[in-house]
Design a protein around this motif. Structure first.
Motif, PDB file in Angstrom:
ATOM      1  N   PRO A  62      29.223  36.234  39.145  1.00 34.07           N
ATOM      2  CA  PRO A  62      29.008  37.598  38.636  1.00 34.07           C
ATOM      3  C   PRO A  62      29.056  37.681  37.106  1.00 34.07           C
ATOM      4  O   PRO A  62      28.295  38.439  36.512  1.00 34.07           O
ATOM      5  CB  PRO A  62      30.161  38.389  39.271  1.00 34.07           C
ATOM      6  N   ASP A  63      29.928  36.904  36.485  1.00 33.72           N
ATOM      7  CA  ASP A  63      30.011  36.976  35.027  1.00 33.72           C
ATOM      8  C   ASP A  63      28.781  36.360  34.357  1.00 33.72           C
ATOM      9  O   ASP A  63      28.286  36.888  33.363  1.00 33.72           O
ATOM     10  CB  ASP A  63      31.316  36.323  34.532  1.00 33.72           C
ATOM     11  N   ASN A  98      26.001  38.680  34.733  1.00 36.94           N
ATOM     12  CA  ASN A  98      26.225  39.814  33.833  1.00 36.94           C
ATOM     13  C   ASN A  98      26.003  39.425  32.368  1.00 36.94           C
ATOM     14  O   ASN A  98      26.242  40.210  31.453  1.00 36.94           O
ATOM     15  CB  ASN A  98      27.655  40.347  34.046  1.00 36.94           C
ATOM     16  N   VAL A 138      27.590  37.085  30.632  1.00 32.86           N
ATOM     17  CA  VAL A 138      28.792  36.661  29.914  1.00 32.86           C
ATOM     18  C   VAL A 138      29.170  35.266  30.402  1.00 32.86           C
ATOM     19  O   VAL A 138      30.163  35.060  31.100  1.00 32.86           O
ATOM     20  CB  VAL A 138      29.956  37.659  30.115  1.00 32.86           C
TER      21      VAL A 138
END
Lengths: 358, 358
Positions: free
Chosen positions: B93-94, B97, B99
């Protein structure tokens, strides 16, 4: 005229004061239609030490212009005005840059103006407003000499009053945190500002709004304002609850509306990597921000004192139409004479926010 | 193969190590074309205490893929690749996203991957790259089997190498600070990242770029990169110089590229109310951020560790065309065998940044 004066911590009195008159050409005199007690008014009320001398208090008021100085061009006697909590000239580089809270000529309610003259507090019957044109926002619909045909009932007064401070402050948190459609939002704080932040997040199209609240009455207003979830847990457990609600990730945007070490910690714990933390809680001797955490998580921190005047034009139409009812944060209305009881009720958390009617 | 190993503070050696082989299906093996020493490599070099055991070092390298694991689909043997300083899976997920620095499966160069296997440092001849597809960025123009017809000369190698870290990091500072046309920018720090931030601010259209530098050679590169002014003063005097240069206001955007208490203080002092502070200096035991100052000035603080992979696609075309020459930050080139001297030169500030050629 009658005005609320703080004499010492816990000692609020409503007293006679000379009615203020125009001093500068840029002044206006406003007869207050409604004022209120701010969470930040409770700080001197709860402080260890009182003011050096008795001091007028209050910075949130709305009312009608009864006189204007010679240099005032746009404001008129009869104008119904919203007076943002931050007095501002509207002309200095910081005002022109939209940061009225940093106005270089700002006067302090209950303190002094730039030239050293006393300024009344907002919890008064009449207030002299320095920098009148940079500060006051006219509501033509409520100003008869501009063709306005409406009068404000108590509910409308409440909502207009929130535009001086709490609603604009909650909206500031949401705007600077970049709240928008599809995003997940956590709001830390369930006072009037926190509730306004929930309403603002909803207004800006957030998909999921988690209010952190432990008070059932406030949580109920949060839900009414658009909160999809309420989390009572705090600290690590609270953040884990947020993560679970959001399917394994923390929040895109977190709105910090308290100002303590604990609330900022909660906000940081609840923000996903790359997320935005909008804070408007006045830092109450709180911690400095831990740069290491921000660095590794790429958390953007934005906010601070809200230049609420910026948001009035955007929020006012929906308030006037009744689509937006931020005035719901007021759960009590008292006559100005009862200001001491208003402070006690808020201090003891018997009231979230009290409107005072002169 | 030869690899750079840190044995203790001040003790860098180039040694024989077993040539790395594929371990996971998602690995690739890269033969390094060029690597370099980062300012942050000087920290363990200057530290009071050394690593527990000798440790490979380096996290900035470019080179050619010589083998890929069974699960690798897009990368091919023969691909010329840029390896961002932050290894990342691209799938969590990061990463999704944007990041990557917060990647949940990140491997550490010179440390270990998620499964506990050793990973080489970038200052080596050959590196095993875990999470190869999420990490490596292919340059088709330099990959013959993709029809690429170019080979990289030393100047191009330098500029490509900056995309692994320093140029992407300076660009991150400028992007998160919202640098754009018409804005005034102050860059604190005149190392490779600070100079890259100057170049980035120019690229993003800043009207005025003030580089804070006391080294004439670095100031010269800053000017070449687009700095309109150079300020040597520090502290309050430095901020007043900025205010004077900008006609009485502080800077819209300030890019902090050092990471010390002093540099962050300088950055805060130089930011106007309502301005943006983008920081990428790795916090070196620095101060926590003073929330009171941020609050009253409404300064937005953004940045942190840069997910430089995000910026490669945007910056690469101009690097390949020769319009963008971030490689100018390299003022020294040495063979890999001379890595100990490269560290000494940077530690003693005889070099801004050293490229190492195996």
């Amino acid at each position: 005229m009658r005005a609320t004066i703080i004499h010492a911590p816990g000692d609020i009195r409503v007293e006679d004061r000379p009615e203020p008159r125009l001093i500068h050409g840029s002044d206006a005199i406003v007869r207050v239609a409604a004022s209120c007690v701010c969470g930040s008014d409770l700080w001197p009320y709860r402080a260890d030490q009182g003011p050096e001398e008795p001091k007028p208090i209050g910075h949130e008021f709305i009312g009608t212009v009864t006189a204007v100085g010679d240099d005032v061009r746009e404001l008129q006697v009869g104008d119904f005005v919203i007076s943002p909590w931050a007095n501002s000239c509207g002309q200095c580089p910081d005002c022109r840059n939209g940061v009225q809270v940093a106005c270089q000529h700002r006067a302090a309610w209950g303190g002094r103006d730039e030239s050293g003259h006393d300024v009344e507090g907002g919890q008064s019957e009449v207030v002299r407003v320095p920098n009148a044109e940079g500060t006051l926002f006219v509501v033509p619909e409520l100003s008869p000499q501009r063709g306005g045909t409406r009068t404000a009932d108590e509910e409308l007064l409440k909502s207009l009053l929130t535009l001086t401070d709490v609603m604009g402050t909650g909206y500031h948190a949401a705007k600077v945190a970049g709240v928008g459609p599809g995003q997940s939002v956590v709001v830390v704080g369930d006072g009037a500002v926190g509730l306004s932040a929930v309403l603002s997040a909803k207004l800006l199209g957030a998909e999921r709004i988690i209010a952190m609240s432990r008070h059932e009455d406030r949580a109920a207003i949060a839900r009414e304002f658009g909160a999809s979830d309420v989390v009572a847990e705090r600290g690590k457990a609270g953040a884990e609850q947020v993560r679970e609600l959001l399917g394994g990730v923390l929040a895109d945007c977190v709105l910090e509306c308290v100002g303590t070490k604990e609330s900022m910690d909660q906000a940081l714990r609840s923000t996903r990597a790359g997320g935005h933390l909008g804070y408007v809680g006045v830092p109450a001797g709180g911690p400095e921000l831990p740069l290491g955490v921000l660095f590794s998580k790429n958390i953007t921190v934005a906010g601070g004192a809200a230049s609420t005047r910026n948001y009035i034009a955007e929020l006012l139409p929906a308030v006037l139409s009744g689509d937006l009812n931020p005035g719901r944060v007021f759960d009590s209305v008292m006559p100005l004479e009862n200001a001491p009881e208003a402070y006690r009720a808020m201090d003891e958390r018997r009231a979230t926010k009290v409107m005072l009617l002169p």
